[in-house]
Design a protein around this motif. Structure first.
Motif, PDB file in Angstrom:
ATOM      1  N   THR A 196      57.669  53.369  36.954  1.00 52.91           N
ATOM      2  CA  THR A 196      56.361  54.009  36.967  1.00 52.91           C
ATOM      3  C   THR A 196      55.285  52.990  37.286  1.00 52.91           C
ATOM      4  O   THR A 196      55.419  51.811  36.952  1.00 52.91           O
ATOM      5  N   GLY A 197      54.245  53.449  37.952  1.00 52.06           N
ATOM      6  CA  GLY A 197      53.154  52.564  38.338  1.00 52.06           C
ATOM      7  C   GLY A 197      51.978  52.653  37.395  1.00 52.06           C
ATOM      8  O   GLY A 197      52.041  53.282  36.333  1.00 52.06           O
ATOM      9  N   GLU A 198      50.874  52.011  37.799  1.00 50.39           N
ATOM     10  CA  GLU A 198      49.686  51.964  36.947  1.00 50.39           C
ATOM     11  C   GLU A 198      48.430  52.093  37.790  1.00 50.39           C
ATOM     12  O   GLU A 198      48.311  51.470  38.849  1.00 50.39           O
ATOM     13  N   SER A 199      47.513  52.911  37.319  1.00 50.47           N
ATOM     14  CA  SER A 199      46.168  52.976  37.869  1.00 50.47           C
ATOM     15  C   SER A 199      45.282  53.600  36.800  1.00 50.47           C
ATOM     16  O   SER A 199      45.477  54.757  36.425  1.00 50.47           O
ATOM     17  N   VAL A 200      44.341  52.823  36.311  1.00 47.71           N
ATOM     18  CA  VAL A 200      43.508  53.282  35.197  1.00 47.71           C
ATOM     19  C   VAL A 200      42.468  54.288  35.671  1.00 47.71           C
ATOM     20  O   VAL A 200      42.272  55.333  35.037  1.00 47.71           O
ATOM     21  N   GLY A 209      51.832  43.171  39.440  1.00 48.91           N
ATOM     22  CA  GLY A 209      50.979  42.934  40.587  1.00 48.91           C
ATOM     23  C   GLY A 209      49.654  42.372  40.124  1.00 48.91           C
ATOM     24  O   GLY A 209      49.301  42.450  38.941  1.00 48.91           O
ATOM     25  N   ALA A 210      48.904  41.805  41.078  1.00 46.63           N
ATOM     26  CA  ALA A 210      47.610  41.209  40.734  1.00 46.63           C
ATOM     27  C   ALA A 210      46.455  42.168  40.957  1.00 46.63           C
ATOM     28  O   ALA A 210      45.333  41.889  40.522  1.00 46.63           O
ATOM     29  N   GLY A 211      46.696  43.300  41.609  1.00 45.59           N
ATOM     30  CA  GLY A 211      45.617  44.215  41.957  1.00 45.59           C
ATOM     31  C   GLY A 211      45.259  44.078  43.422  1.00 45.59           C
ATOM     32  O   GLY A 211      45.042  42.969  43.917  1.00 45.59           O
ATOM     33  N   ALA A 212      45.224  45.186  44.119  1.00 46.12           N
ATOM     34  CA  ALA A 212      44.965  45.166  45.557  1.00 46.12           C
ATOM     35  C   ALA A 212      43.508  44.811  45.850  1.00 46.12           C
ATOM     36  O   ALA A 212      42.617  45.163  45.077  1.00 46.12           O
ATOM     37  N   PRO A 213      43.255  44.109  46.953  1.00 48.92           N
ATOM     38  CA  PRO A 213      41.878  43.747  47.321  1.00 48.92           C
ATOM     39  C   PRO A 213      41.142  44.945  47.916  1.00 48.92           C
ATOM     40  O   PRO A 213      40.801  44.969  49.103  1.00 48.92           O
ATOM     41  N   MET A 214      40.893  45.942  47.068  1.00 49.47           N
ATOM     42  CA  MET A 214      40.250  47.175  47.496  1.00 49.47           C
ATOM     43  C   MET A 214      39.112  47.506  46.542  1.00 49.47           C
ATOM     44  O   MET A 214      39.149  47.123  45.362  1.00 49.47           O
ATOM     45  N   SER A 237      40.244  49.064  43.233  1.00 51.48           N
ATOM     46  CA  SER A 237      40.822  48.111  42.276  1.00 51.48           C
ATOM     47  C   SER A 237      39.732  47.276  41.623  1.00 51.48           C
ATOM     48  O   SER A 237      39.753  47.032  40.410  1.00 51.48           O
ATOM     49  N   ARG A 238      38.775  46.833  42.412  1.00 50.52           N
ATOM     50  CA  ARG A 238      37.664  46.055  41.858  1.00 50.52           C
ATOM     51  C   ARG A 238      36.925  46.867  40.786  1.00 50.52           C
ATOM     52  O   ARG A 238      36.522  46.336  39.751  1.00 50.52           O
ATOM     53  N   GLY A 239      36.762  48.158  41.033  1.00 47.71           N
ATOM     54  CA  GLY A 239      36.095  49.016  40.062  1.00 47.71           C
ATOM     55  C   GLY A 239      36.843  49.093  38.742  1.00 47.71           C
ATOM     56  O   GLY A 239      36.215  49.167  37.674  1.00 47.71           O
ATOM     57  N   GLU A 240      38.182  49.096  38.795  1.00 45.01           N
ATOM     58  CA  GLU A 240      38.966  49.110  37.557  1.00 45.01           C
ATOM     59  C   GLU A 240      38.752  47.833  36.760  1.00 45.01           C
ATOM     60  O   GLU A 240      38.605  47.868  35.533  1.00 45.01           O
ATOM     61  N   VAL A 246      36.969  42.713  33.225  1.00 48.69           N
ATOM     62  CA  VAL A 246      37.862  41.623  33.613  1.00 48.69           C
ATOM     63  C   VAL A 246      37.425  41.086  34.975  1.00 48.69           C
ATOM     64  O   VAL A 246      37.208  41.875  35.907  1.00 48.69           O
ATOM     65  N   PRO A 247      37.288  39.774  35.149  1.00 50.92           N
ATOM     66  CA  PRO A 247      36.896  39.233  36.464  1.00 50.92           C
ATOM     67  C   PRO A 247      37.937  39.575  37.528  1.00 50.92           C
ATOM     68  O   PRO A 247      39.139  39.483  37.293  1.00 50.92           O
ATOM     69  N   PHE A 248      37.460  39.960  38.697  1.00 50.33           N
ATOM     70  CA  PHE A 248      38.353  40.259  39.807  1.00 50.33           C
ATOM     71  C   PHE A 248      38.789  38.978  40.509  1.00 50.33           C
ATOM     72  O   PHE A 248      39.938  38.858  40.948  1.00 50.33           O
ATOM     73  N   ALA A 249      37.877  38.037  40.604  1.00 49.49           N
ATOM     74  CA  ALA A 249      38.190  36.752  41.244  1.00 49.49           C
ATOM     75  C   ALA A 249      39.195  35.982  40.390  1.00 49.49           C
ATOM     76  O   ALA A 249      39.170  36.036  39.163  1.00 49.49           O
ATOM     77  N   GLY A 250      40.093  35.275  41.053  1.00 48.99           N
ATOM     78  CA  GLY A 250      41.072  34.457  40.347  1.00 48.99           C
ATOM     79  C   GLY A 250      42.212  35.228  39.727  1.00 48.99           C
ATOM     80  O   GLY A 250      42.992  34.682  38.940  1.00 48.99           O
ATOM     81  N   ARG A 251      42.375  36.493  40.095  1.00 46.74           N
ATOM     82  CA  ARG A 251      43.374  37.328  39.428  1.00 46.74           C
ATOM     83  C   ARG A 251      44.804  36.892  39.740  1.00 46.74           C
ATOM     84  O   ARG A 251      45.696  37.042  38.897  1.00 46.74           O
ATOM     85  N   THR A 252      45.055  36.339  40.923  1.00 47.23           N
ATOM     86  CA  THR A 252      46.413  35.930  41.287  1.00 47.23           C
ATOM     87  C   THR A 252      46.882  34.769  40.420  1.00 47.23           C
ATOM     88  O   THR A 252      48.001  34.794  39.880  1.00 47.23           O
TER      89      THR A 252
END
Length: 299
Positions: free
Chosen positions: A40-44, A103-108, A111-114, A120-126
């Protein structure tokens, strides 16, 4: 070779019908059909669906054999101690059947909105994802967090493609590789490089594949409707980015066979149709027996 299936949790984002209990029943049917794993996947917020670890806790009690996986959980949205404890709980409830695809979150923008909604900071997520992997393993291997059943904790897979950075991260940090690459030849080249690097590091990595398919007469129409409903993009765009195929069971078998020849050893099938129950029956009856036969021929 292992063969798994995605639970149709994301279809709620397409239809608006949320049914967590129905997903548990689907997982039980998948086990009865002979599949090896359910995922199963995840999307808040972007494509809202059931929270994955809560769902897999319920699936653990409704099944006895299948592995339980996330494909994928967005690691940087979690605190390492909280994730280590949650995952260990599912691992205990399932008797050691959990696999964490991360996953680290797609650059979309979605995803940034989540990330922003959760503070949570989007930058540096990887880099934070790689740190999360190390920290979770430390908790499982001797910290004060709840221990998992599997020694050292559940396997941790990276959901990613074939970039040099992804290949290096899989080879150095992760227990599995979960790409959805549309080209089996590119898969083979990437897996060869991962194998070379893991051999140098003295590690082993499971080569997975996330593949979307449908068994149907007008398969491209079904897949196109699915892609447009979920991604708001036509199949002609999405099949350049992800592994898609539709047609007869024999055609699907031949297509998957190219990835098996390229090295894939854990196939995770996403049903490219909102009619998941019918497709599960078709996969179990028409595709799975031949996939099993194929797996017995693997050297």
């Amino acid at each position: 070779m292992q063969i798994g299936i995605m639970l149709p949790s994301r279809e709620t984002a397409m239809t608006g019908r949320h049914d967590a209990a129905g997903l548990v029943r689907f997982a039980r049917r998948a086990e009865e059909a002979g599949l090896d794993s359910v995922w199963t996947g995840e999307s808040v917020l972007a494509r809202t669906r059931v929270e994955p670890l809560s769902l897999l806790s319920a699936v653990a009690g409704a099944t006895s054999r299948v592995c339980l996986g996330t494909a994928a959980l967005i690691g940087p949205l979690r605190h390492h101690l909280a994730l280590a404890s949650q995952a260990a709980t599912v691992d205990q409830l399932s008797g050691g059947r959990l696999i964490l695809g991360l996953g680290a979150g797609a650059p979309m923008p979605e995803s940034r909105g989540e990330f922003e909604a959760l503070g949570v900071p989007f930058a540096g997520r990887t880099s934070r994802l790689d740190d999360l992997v190390d920290q979770c393993r430390q908790w499982w291997r001797g910290g004060d967090a709840l221990p998992a059943v599997q020694p050292g904790g559940p396997p941790l897979w990276l959901a990613g493609g074939d970039s040099p950075r992804v290949i290096a991260r899989v080879a150095s940090h992760f227990d599995g590789w979960l790409p959805y690459m549309p080209d089996a030849g590119a898969y083979a080249r990437a897996w060869k490089e991962i194998s070379s690097q893991t051999e140098e590091n003295g590690r082993m990595v499971t080569p997975g594949l996330y593949a979307t398919l449908v068994i149907a007469d007008r398969a491209n129409d079904v897949l196109d409707a699915y892609a447009r409903a979920y991604y708001r993009q036509p199949l002609s765009v999405m099949n350049q980015l992800q592994a898609y195929h539709g047609g007869s069971a024999a055609s699907c078998l031949d297509w998957l066979g190219h990835y098996v020849e390229a090295g894939a050893r854990h196939l995770i099938l996403r049903i490219g149709s909102v009619d998941a129950d019918e497709q599960l029956d078709l996969i179990g009856e028409r595709l799975l027996p031949d996939l099993r036969s194929m797996s017995r021929r693997i050297p």
